[in-house]
Design an enzyme around this catalytic site. Sequence first.
Site, PDB file in Angstrom:
ATOM      1  N   LYS A 532       0.875  -1.192   0.000  1.00 18.60           N
ATOM      2  CA  LYS A 532       0.000   0.000   0.000  1.00 18.60           C
ATOM      3  C   LYS A 532       0.903   1.230   0.000  1.00 18.60           C
ATOM      4  CE  LYS A 532      -1.828  -1.772   3.720  1.00 18.60           C
ATOM      5  NZ  LYS A 532      -3.270  -1.673   3.995  1.00 18.60           N
ATOM      6  N   ARG A 533       0.345   2.396  -0.176  1.00 15.76           N
ATOM      7  CA  ARG A 533       1.153   3.619  -0.120  1.00 15.76           C
ATOM      8  C   ARG A 533       1.821   3.710   1.234  1.00 15.76           C
ATOM      9  NH1 ARG A 533       0.874   7.717  -4.213  1.00 15.76           N
ATOM     10  NH2 ARG A 533       2.231   8.832  -2.770  1.00 15.76           N
ATOM     11  N   LYS A 538      -0.616   4.012   8.171  1.00 14.52           N
ATOM     12  CA  LYS A 538      -0.704   2.610   7.717  1.00 14.52           C
ATOM     13  C   LYS A 538       0.311   1.737   8.472  1.00 14.52           C
ATOM     14  CE  LYS A 538      -2.259   4.164   3.106  1.00 14.52           C
ATOM     15  NZ  LYS A 538      -3.505   3.443   2.810  1.00 14.52           N
ATOM     16  N   THR A 640      -8.920  -1.320   0.434  1.00 19.83           N
ATOM     17  CA  THR A 640      -9.489  -2.225  -0.572  1.00 19.83           C
ATOM     18  C   THR A 640      -8.545  -3.398  -0.798  1.00 19.83           C
ATOM     19  OG1 THR A 640      -8.601  -0.644  -2.178  1.00 19.83           O
ATOM     20  CG2 THR A 640     -10.979  -0.606  -1.815  1.00 19.83           C
TER      21      THR A 640
HETATM   22  C1  26W Z   1      -5.086  16.365  -2.142  1.00 19.14           C
HETATM   23  C2  26W Z   1      -4.195  15.198  -2.007  1.00 19.14           C
HETATM   24  C3  26W Z   1      -4.982  13.927  -1.843  1.00 19.14           C
HETATM   25  C4  26W Z   1      -5.009  13.002  -2.887  1.00 19.14           C
HETATM   26  C5  26W Z   1      -5.730  11.810  -2.724  1.00 19.14           C
HETATM   27  C6  26W Z   1      -5.662  13.683  -0.671  1.00 19.14           C
HETATM   28  C7  26W Z   1      -6.394  12.487  -0.515  1.00 19.14           C
HETATM   29  C8  26W Z   1      -6.406  11.592  -1.549  1.00 19.14           C
HETATM   30  C9  26W Z   1      -7.200  10.316  -1.453  1.00 19.14           C
HETATM   31  C10 26W Z   1      -8.521  10.553  -0.843  1.00 19.14           C
HETATM   32  C11 26W Z   1      -6.478   9.351  -0.629  1.00 19.14           C
HETATM   33  C12 26W Z   1      -7.018   7.957  -0.827  1.00 19.14           C
HETATM   34  O1  26W Z   1      -6.675   7.306  -1.777  1.00 19.14           O
HETATM   35  N1  26W Z   1      -7.833   7.500   0.126  1.00 19.14           N
HETATM   36  C13 26W Z   1      -8.142   6.096   0.171  1.00 19.14           C
HETATM   37  O2  26W Z   1      -9.344   5.857  -0.546  1.00 19.14           O
HETATM   38  C14 26W Z   1      -9.655   4.467  -0.601  1.00 19.14           C
HETATM   39  C15 26W Z   1     -10.879   4.279  -1.481  1.00 19.14           C
HETATM   40  O3  26W Z   1     -12.027   4.713  -0.846  1.00 19.14           O
HETATM   41  C16 26W Z   1      -9.855   3.886   0.803  1.00 19.14           C
HETATM   42  O4  26W Z   1     -10.074   2.513   0.692  1.00 19.14           O
HETATM   43  C17 26W Z   1      -8.636   4.164   1.678  1.00 19.14           C
HETATM   44  O5  26W Z   1      -8.890   3.764   3.000  1.00 19.14           O
HETATM   45  C18 26W Z   1      -8.299   5.642   1.634  1.00 19.14           C
HETATM   46  O6  26W Z   1      -7.078   5.914   2.317  1.00 19.14           O
END
Ligand code: 26W
Length: 796
Positions: A532-533, A538, A640
């Site tokens: 994962k990232r 995490k 996921t």
């Molecule tokens: C503005 C920078 C930025 C970019 C992407 C902020 C936040 C995000 C995303 C919301 C981060 C993300 O990928 N969140 C993940 O989304 C998934 C799909 O719903 C979840 O399963 C993960 O728990 C969640 O971390």
Amino acid sequence: MARKVRTSSEFRDALLKHLTYTMGKDPEHAQFFDWRMALSHAIRDRMVDHWVDSTRKTYEQDGKRVYYLSMEFLIGRLLEDGIVNLEMVEEVEDALDHFGMDMRTILNDEPDAALGNGGLGRLAACFLDSLSTIGCPAMGYGIRYENGLFKQSFVDGRQVESPETWLQEPHPWEFERPEVRFTLGFGGDVIYENGKTLWRPAELIQAEAFDTPIIGWKGKWANTLRLWAGRAVDPFDLGLFNAGDFAAAAEHEALARTISRVLYPEDSNEAGKELRLKQEFFFSAASIRDILRRFDSQHDDIRLLPKKVAIQLNDTHPAIAGPELLRILHDERGLSFEDALEIVHGCMNYTNHTLLPEALERWDERLFGRLLPRHLQIIDRIDDAHFKAHPQRTLSARSDGQVKMGELSFIVANRVNGVSALHTDLMKQTVFKELHALHPDRIVNETNGVTPRRWLHNCNPGLSRLITDTIGDGWVDDLEQLEKLEPSIRDKVWIERFEGVKAANKQALVSYVAQTHGVKLNPAAMFDIQIKRMHEYKRQHLNILEAIAHWQEIKDNPNGDWTPRVKIFAGKAAQGYHFAKDIIRLINDVAKLVNADHATRDYLQVIFLPNYNVTLAERLIPAADLSEQISTAGKEASGTGNMKFALNGALTVGTLDGANVEIRERVGDDNFFLFGMLADEVMQRRMMHDHAQQAIAADPRLARALNALRDGTFSPEDPGRYTHIADNLTWSDYFLVCSDFTDYWRAQREVDAAYRNPDKWAEMAALNVARSGWFSSDRTIRGYMCDIWGAESLLA
Ligand code: 26W
């Protein structure tokens, strides 16, 4: 007996036709690239028939359309997906075989479309697959980044980023649509003439559409993914060129391309950068124009829009689409502000994917006002209208010098949803507490899901075949049929086949890692995987700390009765996230020492695989025994990967966070290794100022592992390299690594004990498969269609 070639000569001819006329090559001189392109075009031809058919039906039926607006679509590869969804695997294998080519080799030549960071982007891609499989008329809208998420490599264990240039070679799955172009603006000012308010942008740019067909299971339906590319209004200035100022002559072109040049690699830290806001407006505004053009082509009463159009905002990144639609309806089409707002409210829906404060988008109002002066005014009027309707609470999108995109999205949206039951509850209790109180029926939950086509049928053919042999292939688009496996799980022969599949997948991974990284993994060991990232919440650092303590224990007693384990890590850190990058380096340094340690390496190996992406996940997940889902409770909105692992017969060691809660509920708590504090206990524990020191004082194993970070054990040439990590964990430890360590250790020893009883382990793993059908993105999308969009399948 030579295998009978059942190639349908017709497909073999189609393949040869494209090799010859599309690629201009003959079989003798064709490279893997040529075969892949020829095969892709031959498959694409088959897709187009379904695509045109679905598009025609959509227009005829004139039902409600769904528009999924997302800054990210983490698609991965598309060729195998197309072949499988068109049920042409055998035909393709035989056709390639006829020319002496191996299908897997050709498939491996395809680059990933890495147009996303992580969970949010991959979810969008799974949703597209499910929307098409269900036959829900929908379009994905996003940006055609020339450079996807950066490539990751390691130099002395450190992450190094390099551009990801997937479009350097032709991309066979897209159709350029030069006729679909919209001119968009930035900056400038707002003028008032004869009672009308008009935005006069200073900078103009064009958005050009590129379409990719998204075919569903068994090719019954195909929707469109429309990605926008930046183009200059006038790309080339001949005058400047003739004057010899060549760079200036092409400047507009270069500037325009910048807007769709690269994906921002942040996945949880909003950078507040101007180009990011321009990207968000660029694709949102182009999508709104395109949606209105299509609506107008079939309807002439704009008030019907909410009946025909449902727009889903994938997090706040496309939130500006709300004010932009309002601006067009009010400023350009002359509707009253109230009527325009009502229509916007009727169309828009918003999904929140994170509660992390630093990930919530809050734009500086000066930057916002300079780039989008009219939209800032419209947001103020949206706030006024909301306050007029709810005078008791000053809850505005614009306040304290910022434009808060979460609040804006909530206020304009018809429905707001979280992505797991726990996350949706926490949204109501934290970030949207006040707004929820004002609009108690607006927030709904839609727990995430994953597409069973890519994440089981395609990536794990061994398990897929065993399942189909046992219960037929109905499960592929009706995943809850997996529960029909339960009776077979008690059958010894069936379990042996199940164990055989896992062992074969592990062996395949061992050969892949040996071939690509020269590291020989022990196939008999437990494959313990965290992919994962990279992010502190995490807790990859909790995982490696446990590995260090485990290694130290094995060293104390090398002849102890240890359960052999291979710890596999993979994941990218955002460029500027130095602490996350240091955790990557630590894991690589621990791996270097532990893997070379003769006394322990038969019991513990550690490896960090570089450049984690969709394709690597497809290789790793089928080979996993143990899935690490160890985030601090309350921090992972859903996850996921956790679902993909359970579906592929891995057991989870995890906290009660995100969708882990629902996975455990469904697979049974005796088939899940639970540990750690609950979300509300986390809040309590954090109140204590010395929570980490107390944990360290109470657990000598933890203290010893932390000391190994301090004394240079893993960096003898630079002993202080990891002191800052140990200090962070001892003096702040915001994500409670130390406080959850002892219970994590306890859980991992339970895992060891369970793994030493292979049949019991296999039964628990098979029950995870049988009981994880609910985590199909088909079920999730049906939830959105019913609870949020009011959209119907157009498949009979
Ligand atoms: C503005 C920078 C930025 C970019 C992407 C902020 C936040 C995000 C995303 C919301 C981060 C993300 O990928 N969140 C993940 O989304 C998934 C799909 O719903 C979840 O399963 C993960 O728990 C969640 O971390």
